[in-house]
Design a protein around this motif. Structure first.
Motif, PDB file in Angstrom:
ATOM      1  N   SER A   1      38.803  40.749  36.014  1.00 35.83           N
ATOM      2  CA  SER A   1      39.358  40.748  37.367  1.00 35.83           C
ATOM      3  C   SER A   1      38.300  41.181  38.379  1.00 35.83           C
ATOM      4  N   ASN A   2      38.330  40.563  39.556  1.00 36.59           N
ATOM      5  CA  ASN A   2      37.442  41.000  40.643  1.00 36.59           C
ATOM      6  C   ASN A   2      38.219  41.383  41.900  1.00 36.59           C
TER       7      ASN A   2
ATOM      8  N   THR B   1      34.023  52.641  47.768  1.00 40.60           N
ATOM      9  CA  THR B   1      33.221  51.566  48.348  1.00 40.60           C
ATOM     10  C   THR B   1      34.074  50.880  49.407  1.00 40.60           C
ATOM     11  N   ASP B   2      33.437  50.033  50.195  1.00 41.15           N
ATOM     12  CA  ASP B   2      34.174  49.221  51.161  1.00 41.15           C
ATOM     13  C   ASP B   2      34.460  47.834  50.601  1.00 41.15           C
ATOM     14  N   LEU B   3      34.282  47.667  49.300  1.00 38.05           N
ATOM     15  CA  LEU B   3      34.454  46.357  48.685  1.00 38.05           C
ATOM     16  C   LEU B   3      35.926  46.055  48.413  1.00 38.05           C
ATOM     17  N   GLN B   4      36.287  44.791  48.593  1.00 36.57           N
ATOM     18  CA  GLN B   4      37.576  44.322  48.100  1.00 36.57           C
ATOM     19  C   GLN B   4      37.404  43.543  46.809  1.00 36.57           C
ATOM     20  N   PHE B   5      36.203  42.963  46.625  1.00 38.70           N
ATOM     21  CA  PHE B   5      35.919  42.174  45.431  1.00 38.70           C
ATOM     22  C   PHE B   5      34.797  42.834  44.624  1.00 38.70           C
ATOM     23  N   CYS B   6      35.073  43.134  43.387  1.00 36.17           N
ATOM     24  CA  CYS B   6      34.059  43.638  42.460  1.00 36.17           C
ATOM     25  C   CYS B   6      34.556  43.411  41.041  1.00 36.17           C
ATOM     26  N   GLY B   7      33.753  42.780  40.234  1.00 34.71           N
ATOM     27  CA  GLY B   7      34.140  42.463  38.870  1.00 34.71           C
ATOM     28  C   GLY B   7      33.472  43.352  37.848  1.00 34.71           C
ATOM     29  N   LEU B   8      32.824  42.730  36.861  1.00 38.55           N
ATOM     30  CA  LEU B   8      32.278  43.428  35.707  1.00 38.55           C
ATOM     31  C   LEU B   8      30.807  43.787  35.915  1.00 38.55           C
ATOM     32  N   ILE B   9      30.462  45.042  35.650  1.00 40.18           N
ATOM     33  CA  ILE B   9      29.069  45.501  35.597  1.00 40.18           C
ATOM     34  C   ILE B   9      28.778  45.841  34.136  1.00 40.18           C
ATOM     35  N   MET B  10      27.796  45.172  33.535  1.00 38.72           N
ATOM     36  CA  MET B  10      27.565  45.340  32.096  1.00 38.72           C
ATOM     37  C   MET B  10      26.092  45.564  31.812  1.00 38.72           C
ATOM     38  N   GLY B  11      25.784  46.690  31.150  1.00 37.40           N
ATOM     39  CA  GLY B  11      24.421  47.010  30.781  1.00 37.40           C
ATOM     40  C   GLY B  11      23.911  46.192  29.609  1.00 37.40           C
ATOM     41  N   ASP B  12      22.635  46.326  29.308  1.00 37.93           N
ATOM     42  CA  ASP B  12      21.963  45.536  28.273  1.00 37.93           C
ATOM     43  C   ASP B  12      22.594  45.751  26.890  1.00 37.93           C
ATOM     44  N   HIS B  13      22.494  44.700  26.073  1.00 35.96           N
ATOM     45  CA  HIS B  13      22.872  44.754  24.655  1.00 35.96           C
ATOM     46  C   HIS B  13      24.354  45.076  24.443  1.00 35.96           C
ATOM     47  N   SER B  14      25.209  44.727  25.393  1.00 29.76           N
ATOM     48  CA  SER B  14      26.643  44.928  25.196  1.00 29.76           C
ATOM     49  C   SER B  14      27.302  43.612  24.822  1.00 29.76           C
ATOM     50  N   LYS B  15      28.370  43.701  24.024  1.00 27.67           N
ATOM     51  CA  LYS B  15      29.021  42.522  23.472  1.00 27.67           C
ATOM     52  C   LYS B  15      30.528  42.611  23.700  1.00 27.67           C
ATOM     53  N   VAL B  16      31.146  41.431  23.893  1.00 25.18           N
ATOM     54  CA  VAL B  16      32.584  41.356  24.145  1.00 25.18           C
ATOM     55  C   VAL B  16      33.178  40.297  23.228  1.00 25.18           C
ATOM     56  N   GLY B  17      34.243  40.623  22.505  1.00 25.75           N
ATOM     57  CA  GLY B  17      34.910  39.671  21.624  1.00 25.75           C
ATOM     58  C   GLY B  17      35.730  38.642  22.395  1.00 25.75           C
ATOM     59  N   ILE B  18      36.349  37.723  21.668  1.00 27.23           N
ATOM     60  CA  ILE B  18      37.132  36.676  22.307  1.00 27.23           C
ATOM     61  C   ILE B  18      38.393  37.255  22.951  1.00 27.23           C
TER      62      ILE B  18
ATOM     63  N   CYS C   1      39.090  38.953  25.513  1.00 30.08           N
ATOM     64  CA  CYS C   1      39.154  40.309  26.067  1.00 30.08           C
ATOM     65  C   CYS C   1      39.453  40.244  27.572  1.00 30.08           C
ATOM     66  N   MET C   2      39.937  41.381  28.099  1.00 26.54           N
ATOM     67  CA  MET C   2      40.294  41.453  29.505  1.00 26.54           C
ATOM     68  C   MET C   2      39.711  42.716  30.123  1.00 26.54           C
ATOM     69  N   PHE C   3      39.275  42.594  31.378  1.00 24.12           N
ATOM     70  CA  PHE C   3      38.711  43.730  32.091  1.00 24.12           C
ATOM     71  C   PHE C   3      39.402  43.890  33.431  1.00 24.12           C
ATOM     72  N   ASN C   4      39.731  45.122  33.756  1.00 25.47           N
ATOM     73  CA  ASN C   4      40.251  45.418  35.077  1.00 25.47           C
ATOM     74  C   ASN C   4      39.156  45.276  36.132  1.00 25.47           C
ATOM     75  N   THR C   5      39.581  45.234  37.382  1.00 29.70           N
ATOM     76  CA  THR C   5      38.660  45.157  38.506  1.00 29.70           C
ATOM     77  C   THR C   5      37.646  46.299  38.450  1.00 29.70           C
ATOM     78  N   ALA C   6      36.382  45.963  38.723  1.00 32.00           N
ATOM     79  CA  ALA C   6      35.311  46.959  38.851  1.00 32.00           C
ATOM     80  C   ALA C   6      35.148  47.811  37.601  1.00 32.00           C
ATOM     81  N   THR C   7      35.039  47.140  36.449  1.00 29.61           N
ATOM     82  CA  THR C   7      34.775  47.850  35.196  1.00 29.61           C
ATOM     83  C   THR C   7      33.268  47.969  34.974  1.00 29.61           C
ATOM     84  N   VAL C   8      32.811  49.168  34.633  1.00 25.98           N
ATOM     85  CA  VAL C   8      31.402  49.426  34.355  1.00 25.98           C
ATOM     86  C   VAL C   8      31.249  49.684  32.859  1.00 25.98           C
ATOM     87  N   VAL C   9      30.433  48.835  32.219  1.00 27.79           N
ATOM     88  CA  VAL C   9      30.185  48.926  30.782  1.00 27.79           C
ATOM     89  C   VAL C   9      28.724  49.332  30.582  1.00 27.79           C
TER      90      VAL C   9
END
Length: 391
Positions: free
Chosen positions: A272-273, A294-311, A313-321
């Protein structure tokens, strides 16, 4: 040859975690190229880094008799470069509280021995990760002009449907684009060396597809998106910045997102964004150990190096991994997932041991003919210790 040092302001480096866990700020990609590559186009010289201690083994510092110290979170433009070039020895250029550049000994600068000069012009100075995607479209346009100046694009196949100005499409040598819809009404489309846009894909500029990267069949790539080198993308992307060496090859949505290197996002994953109540975003900030306004209305996924996600999957708005995370299973995980974690929203998360992380990272990198170096091992051991303080 001029000695140029790309300098990481410590607080800014911390604010840009998790992407800055594994690189100096100047190695962040925004637009088509990295910040360092942009500086290299403007100012010739021998470049090195002054970064945080746990990265110094890989990103070394070279001092000269006279240094040009440039803040790694500053994105160059013609105006600010002109002012930097006019600095006298001992002068440091600031915009407000932000250091831009200093001419002289870096030791003198770090000990506060400089004369401060104010810059009143415009330039992009990064402080937070979301500024990467909010500024990405403008940076693609600037980079496109710089990279393609006085050059001729390779031919564009007549099998494509082109909407807008064909001259705003630049195809590098070895790239393949067949049966795609390319729309330049909003900005240019850059197609890098040996990259491929497969049939049925719809692409809106500004958009950058870097070298050796693929857009899979039927993908929908909206404006302000950068797909870094050696990446495969499919499904729907809107204002997404992929640093490189990462895959999201199948259907699923990412919007207003930043994805690091060596990530893999499984089929059917959606992030979600936009919050259901349309309220402003709160985003995890590492040094403050809390969610910042923040003053943002839209923000999605922030994901650091070497991270993996299975089939699926769902993320809430502004998720930091963080770095080295492995997520699977149904349900929404929390909006901050610490580095070196593995699990699901239902079953919970456990720590990933370094030995297992190294095994997975090397398997993934071997597919590109690369492996972790001994220095990489040492750096990740330090990152592992630091990241544990945020769990």
């Amino acid at each position: 040859m001029r000695n140029i040092i790309l300098y990481d302001v410590p607080r800014v480096h911390a604010d840009l975690l998790p992407m800055s866990f594994t690189r100096p700020i100047a190695d962040f990609r925004i637009g088509i190229t990295t910040i360092r590559q942009k500086w290299e186009l403007f100012i010739s010289g021998n470049y090195s880094y002054k970064t945080v201690s746990f990265l110094e083994k890989k990103y070394t510092l070279t001092k000269g008799d006279e240094d040009l110290v440039i803040a790694g979170n500053v994105v160059p433009n013609k105006d600010v470069v002109g002012v930097i070039e006019s600095l006298s020895v001992g002068e440091a250029l600031f915009k407000g509280d932000d250091m831009i550049a200093y001419k002289g000994s870096i030791d003198d600068f770090e000990n506060g021995r400089y004369k401060q000069v104010s810059y009143e012009g415009d330039c992009l100075i990064l402080h937070y990760l979301y500024e990467l995607f909010t500024n990405n479209g403008a940076m693609i346009k600037d980079d496109f002009d710089a990279i393609t100046k006085d050059r001729i694009s390779c031919a564009i196949s007549e099998s494509n449907t082109i909407i807008g100005d064909k001259s705003l499409i630049f195809v590098e040598e070895g790239a393949s684009v067949e049966g795609a819809c390319l729309n330049t009404l909003g900005g240019p489309i850059y197609i890098g060396k040996d990259s491929q846009i497969m049939e049925g894909s719809c692409v809106r500029g500004p958009m950058a597809l870097c070298e050796h990267s693929y857009i899979n069949m039927g993908a929908k790539i909206y404006s302000d998106t950068t797909i870094g080198p050696w990446s495969k993308m499919g499904g729907e992307l809107n204002n997404v910045l992929v640093f490189g060496y990462s895959n999201k090859a199948h259907d699923g949505f990412l919007g207003n997102a930043v994805i690091g290197e060596w990530c893999n996002i499984g089929a059917g994953t959606n992030a979600s964004n936009l919050k259901n109540d349309y309220s402003k975003i709160r985003l995890w900030n590492y040094p403050d150990h809390t969610f910042m306004r923040t003053d943002l209305q839209f923000c999605g996924l922030i994901m650091g190096d070497h991270s993996k996600v299975g089939i699926n999957c769902m993320f809430n708005t502004a998720t930091v991994v963080g770095v080295g995370v492995n997520i699977h299973g149904s349900g929404f995980p929390r909006t901050f997932i610490p580095s070196f974690s593995e699990g699901s929203p239902v079953g919970g998360f456990v720590d990933v041991q370094l030995k297992k992380f190294f095994e997975i990272a090397n398997r993934a990198m071997a597919r590109r003919g690369m492996l972790l170096t001994e220095i990489d091992y040492e750096i990740f051991e330090e990152i592992y210790k630091i990241a544990s303080t945020y769990k």
